[in-house]
Design a protein around this motif. Structure first.
Motif, PDB file in Angstrom:
ATOM      1  N   PHE A  91       0.855  -1.183   0.000  1.00  0.00           N
ATOM      2  CA  PHE A  91       0.000   0.000   0.000  1.00  0.00           C
ATOM      3  C   PHE A  91       0.890   1.232   0.000  1.00  0.00           C
ATOM      4  O   PHE A  91       1.747   1.382   0.860  1.00  0.00           O
ATOM      5  N   ASP A  92       0.702   2.064  -0.999  1.00  0.00           N
ATOM      6  CA  ASP A  92       1.535   3.258  -1.081  1.00  0.00           C
ATOM      7  C   ASP A  92       0.643   4.452  -1.379  1.00  0.00           C
ATOM      8  O   ASP A  92      -0.251   4.371  -2.225  1.00  0.00           O
ATOM      9  N   ILE A  93       0.875   5.538  -0.661  1.00  0.00           N
ATOM     10  CA  ILE A  93       0.023   6.700  -0.867  1.00  0.00           C
ATOM     11  C   ILE A  93       0.866   7.955  -1.068  1.00  0.00           C
ATOM     12  O   ILE A  93       1.845   8.177  -0.353  1.00  0.00           O
ATOM     13  N   ASP A  94       0.505   8.702  -2.079  1.00  0.00           N
ATOM     14  CA  ASP A  94       1.245   9.917  -2.419  1.00  0.00           C
ATOM     15  C   ASP A  94       0.230  11.054  -2.454  1.00  0.00           C
ATOM     16  O   ASP A  94      -0.625  11.102  -3.347  1.00  0.00           O
ATOM     17  N   THR A  95       0.306  11.917  -1.470  1.00  0.00           N
ATOM     18  CA  THR A  95      -0.694  12.987  -1.389  1.00  0.00           C
ATOM     19  C   THR A  95      -0.162  14.173  -0.600  1.00  0.00           C
ATOM     20  O   THR A  95       0.785  14.020   0.190  1.00  0.00           O
ATOM     21  N   GLY A 141      -3.938  19.988  -1.429  1.00  0.00           N
ATOM     22  CA  GLY A 141      -4.005  20.708  -2.693  1.00  0.00           C
ATOM     23  C   GLY A 141      -3.336  20.004  -3.862  1.00  0.00           C
ATOM     24  O   GLY A 141      -3.317  20.523  -4.978  1.00  0.00           O
ATOM     25  N   GLN A 142      -2.764  18.814  -3.611  1.00  0.00           N
ATOM     26  CA  GLN A 142      -1.986  18.124  -4.652  1.00  0.00           C
ATOM     27  C   GLN A 142      -2.666  16.873  -5.204  1.00  0.00           C
ATOM     28  O   GLN A 142      -2.058  16.126  -5.953  1.00  0.00           O
ATOM     29  N   GLY A 143      -3.893  16.624  -4.816  1.00  0.00           N
ATOM     30  CA  GLY A 143      -4.540  15.388  -5.252  1.00  0.00           C
ATOM     31  C   GLY A 143      -4.009  14.190  -4.485  1.00  0.00           C
ATOM     32  O   GLY A 143      -3.153  14.330  -3.602  1.00  0.00           O
ATOM     33  N   THR A 144      -4.503  13.016  -4.811  1.00  0.00           N
ATOM     34  CA  THR A 144      -4.105  11.803  -4.101  1.00  0.00           C
ATOM     35  C   THR A 144      -3.868  10.682  -5.102  1.00  0.00           C
ATOM     36  O   THR A 144      -4.600  10.538  -6.080  1.00  0.00           O
ATOM     37  N   ARG A 145      -2.803   9.911  -4.853  1.00  0.00           N
ATOM     38  CA  ARG A 145      -2.494   8.774  -5.700  1.00  0.00           C
ATOM     39  C   ARG A 145      -2.189   7.596  -4.775  1.00  0.00           C
ATOM     40  O   ARG A 145      -1.243   7.643  -3.983  1.00  0.00           O
ATOM     41  N   ILE A 146      -3.010   6.570  -4.848  1.00  0.00           N
ATOM     42  CA  ILE A 146      -2.838   5.409  -3.981  1.00  0.00           C
ATOM     43  C   ILE A 146      -2.563   4.184  -4.842  1.00  0.00           C
ATOM     44  O   ILE A 146      -3.282   3.918  -5.799  1.00  0.00           O
ATOM     45  N   THR A 147      -1.503   3.470  -4.517  1.00  0.00           N
ATOM     46  CA  THR A 147      -1.135   2.270  -5.262  1.00  0.00           C
ATOM     47  C   THR A 147      -1.227   1.065  -4.334  1.00  0.00           C
ATOM     48  O   THR A 147      -0.628   1.069  -3.252  1.00  0.00           O
ATOM     49  N   VAL A 148      -2.008   0.064  -4.734  1.00  0.00           N
ATOM     50  CA  VAL A 148      -2.109  -1.156  -3.926  1.00  0.00           C
ATOM     51  C   VAL A 148      -1.746  -2.362  -4.781  1.00  0.00           C
ATOM     52  O   VAL A 148      -1.969  -2.363  -5.990  1.00  0.00           O
ATOM     53  N   THR A 149      -1.167  -3.369  -4.134  1.00  0.00           N
ATOM     54  CA  THR A 149      -0.795  -4.596  -4.837  1.00  0.00           C
ATOM     55  C   THR A 149      -1.205  -5.804  -4.010  1.00  0.00           C
ATOM     56  O   THR A 149      -1.090  -5.796  -2.780  1.00  0.00           O
TER      57      THR A 149
END
Lengths: 139, 139
Positions: free
Chosen positions: B120-124, B127-135
């Motif tokens: 589980f990886d989250i990049d947020t 004001g920058q939006g959110t990008r979540i990567t799951v595997t």
């Protein structure tokens, strides 16, 4: 939007969820059920989720809400037919489905409702006796 | 065999409405079955995808999901990237706390989804939006 049908069988409302519900469908079901409890005077609701391959936090919350709403309307809710993988996932997700009665299938759910109803009417009789006793004691 | 799965080829879905959450669930389910995830792992991944797709819609104001079957050498897996250009998450630790919500839900979506996947990886940022990567890997 699809709607989930609500069937009346004797004193029980039976809902069998067979589709992958949109959130709006789940909310509509909650309202439909509340209406049907009031119009039919049914005292039990069985929600069969055999057809659901997942229960996420939204559907879990809907099940809890239905149980609370029906309780306020003098009906008891039983959720039946949960798949083992769904149960494992729900617990890991952190959903405890507080206040929801469950049974393994529709038949056991109906038995549970019948027992709950019988126990409740016993309590009611007891209350009446106590009231009678109380009023005779005061002149 | 690998071409059937579209190994390495991301499948992109737009998340802009309620029924898109259902479409994300259905795509993830199809690929999870094709990748031979166990039934419990399929259920966990589809549930996590459902939570995150709903978050993308409700909190992110809509966005997209990219679902890819990936090859980890001896095993295959499924990677899903959810992205939105919404308000972002200012306090990530708080957002990942069980029961914390700003949207009136149960506050289990983000924290619960993290428990249901292998990576589980989250990049947020605010004001920058959110990008979540799951595997999730096939065992």
């Amino acid at each position: 939007m699809e709607r989930v049908p609500v069937l009346k069988i004797g004193d029980i409302l039976l809902v069998s969820i067979q589709v992958d519900m949109q959130d709006q469908t789940a909310l509509a079901l909650q309202e439909d059920l509340a209406d049907r409890i009031v119009t039919t005077g049914c005292h039990g609701v069985i929600i069969d989720i055999t057809g659901l391959d997942i229960v996420d936090s939204f559907v879990g919350r809907m099940l809890s809400s239905i149980a609370s709403i029906s309780r306020v309307l003098d009906a008891e809710t039983v959720v039946v037919g949960m798949r083992p993988a769904v149960a494992i996932t729900l617990v890991e997700l952190g959903l405890s489905l507080d206040g929801i009665r469950t049974a393994l299938n529709v038949e056991l759910g109906m038995e549970l409702l019948a027992r709950a109803r019988a126990a409740e009417s016993d309590d009611f009789d007891l209350d009446l006796d106590l009231d009678g006793f109380g009023s005779s004691a005061t002149p | 065999m690998t071409t059937d799965l579209g190994l390495g080829e991301p499948q992109v879905l737009t998340i802009a409405a309620d029924q898109d959450v259902v479409r994300v669930r259905q795509l993830v389910r199809t690929l999870a079955v094709a990748t031979k995830l166990s039934l419990v792992d399929q259920t966990k991944l589809v549930t996590a995808a459902s939570e995150l797709a709903r978050n993308t819609l409700v909190y992110g104001g809509g966005g997209g999901a990219e679902v890819t079957v990936i090859d980890g050498g001896r095993r295959k897996g499924i990677r899903i990237v959810f992205s939105d250009d919404g308000p972002g998450i200012a306090d990530l630790d708080l957002a990942l706390t069980d029961g914390y919500t700003t949207g009136g839900g149960l506050g289990l979506g983000l924290s619960g989804a993290r428990r249901l996947v292998d990576e589980f990886d989250i990049d947020t940022a605010a004001g920058q939006g959110t990008r979540i990567t799951v595997t999730k890997w096939a065992r």
